[in-house]
Write an enzyme that holds these catalytic residues in place. Structure first.
Site, mmCIF file in Angstrom:
data_model
loop_
_atom_site.group_PDB
_atom_site.id
_atom_site.type_symbol
_atom_site.label_atom_id
_atom_site.label_comp_id
_atom_site.label_asym_id
_atom_site.label_seq_id
_atom_site.Cartn_x
_atom_site.Cartn_y
_atom_site.Cartn_z
ATOM 1 N N ARG A 1 4.928 68.434 3.168
ATOM 2 C CA ARG A 1 5.035 68.762 4.598
ATOM 3 C C ARG A 1 5.810 70.067 4.756
ATOM 4 N NH1 ARG A 1 4.747 64.785 8.437
ATOM 5 N NH2 ARG A 1 4.699 66.575 9.851
ATOM 6 N N GLN B 1 0.375 67.096 9.009
ATOM 7 C CA GLN B 1 0.383 66.082 7.959
ATOM 8 C C GLN B 1 -0.832 66.254 7.045
ATOM 9 O OE1 GLN B 1 2.634 63.304 7.336
ATOM 10 N NE2 GLN B 1 1.445 63.407 5.452
HETATM 11 N N1 CP Z 1 4.557 61.463 8.642
HETATM 12 C C1 CP Z 1 5.319 61.867 9.683
HETATM 13 O O1 CP Z 1 4.891 62.638 10.547
HETATM 14 O O2 CP Z 1 6.581 61.363 9.665
HETATM 15 P P1 CP Z 1 7.654 61.416 10.847
HETATM 16 O O3 CP Z 1 7.118 60.545 11.965
HETATM 17 O O4 CP Z 1 8.907 60.883 10.235
HETATM 18 O O5 CP Z 1 7.806 62.831 11.326
#
Ligand code: CP
Ligand code: NVA
Length: 302
Positions: A287, A132
């Protein structure tokens, strides 16, 4: 690069290399230039927690690189019934070319890397969320042109996001200011890294941390696995909100970032969220590109 277990393991140069490759892969994708760097390779993706972005971006990213993504729900694996991670690592290393794992304990990710013989990528633990934050750094550089002279601010829980943002922000040369309640501070290992840099400040007053910020981050008050503490956390984090008053202390051009999912009315107001929605959804898109860079640098290097 062998693994991506946590940003603390990466040098500034390795992080910038990843971001440069991510920019290139994003450009190629936008211009329909194929990049099958991982043809014939299989990535196992183990999920012990829910996910929208991480699962879909890794799955499509691996496909765009010509490889095959294999979704492995921990509930359906023997690991969910107690088979040791040390054994799982050695078995999966015989079939796969790499593993992405989302789980609770950081030790589980480190053990997979120690016992397996293939690259391990951390898709979120209670300790950190390196994929992230690579996407976050990519987004900041896209909007601001460089990291030179920037101040990053984080408001809220000293959780996995806080830990990775502090390390990532400092490693690329930004100033980092964090505001957390005293009882919810970032991990000691992270503070031990951050304090000697001379570019890190920690307070329990959000407005103080937001002064002259170029980018403000926040995250949910109760992370996955902490649902039982949600009510108690609502009390502890009241006031740790990204709202117009907080943004008033920051630079006029301040970006707002959120890893998502967001809880409007808790850590961020609906107004601020919508005013910065382009930045937040560019962050979510990145991402895909940042993780493709991670996949190429780890699985592709073998
Ligand atoms: N920001 C993120 O990691 O989203 P998810 O939990 O949907 O993978
Ligand atoms: N801190 C959040 C991040 C979700 C992407 C959690 O761990 O649930």
């Amino acid at each position: 690069m062998k693994h991506l277990l946590k940003l603390l393991d990466l040098s500034q140069e390795e992080i910038l290399d990843l971001l440069n490759l991510a920019d290139q892969l994003k450009y190629e994708r936008k211009h329909n230039i194929p990049h099958p760097h991982l043809a014939g390779k299989t990535l196992g993706m183990i999920f012990q927690k829910a996910s929208t972005r991480t699962r879909v971006s890794f799955e499509t990213g691996m496909t765009q690189l010509g490889g095959y993504p294999l979704f492995l729900s921990a509930n359906d694996m023997q690991i969910g019934r107690g088979e040791p991670v040390q054994d799982t690592a050695r078995v999966l290393s015989r079939y796969l070319d790499g593993i992405m794992i989302r789980t609770f304990a950081q030790k589980e990710v480190e053990d997979l890397a120690a016992y397996g013989s293939i690259p391990i990528i951390n898709g979120l633990t209670d300790f950190c969320h390196p994929c992230q934050v690579l996407a976050d750094l990519m987004t900041i550089r896209e909007y601001k042109g460089s990291f030179e002279g920037l101040k990053m601010c984080y408001i809220g829980d000293g959780n996995n996001m806080a830990n990775s943002l502090i390390v990532g922000g400092l490693k690329v040369g930004m100033e980092v200011a964090v505001a957390c309640p005293d009882a919810y501070q970032p991990d000691k290992q992270v503070l031990d890294f951050a304090n000697p840099t001379g570019k890190f400040t920690m307070t329990n007053k959000p407005i103080e941390a937001a002064v002259d910020a170029d980018v403000i981050f926040t995250d949910v008050w109760a992370s996955m696995g902490q649902e039982g503490e949600a009510e108690q956390r609502k009390i502890a984090f009241a006031g740790y909100q990204v709202n117009d008053e907080l943004l008033g202390a920051a630079h006029a051009e301040c970006m707002v970032q959120h890893c998502l999912p967001a809880h409007r009315g808790e850590e961020i107001t609906a107004e601020v969220f919508e005013a910065h929605a382009n930045e937040i959804f560019d962050e979510a898109e990145n991402r895909l590109h940042a993780q493709k860079a991670v996949l190429v640098k780890t699985l592709g290097a073998r």
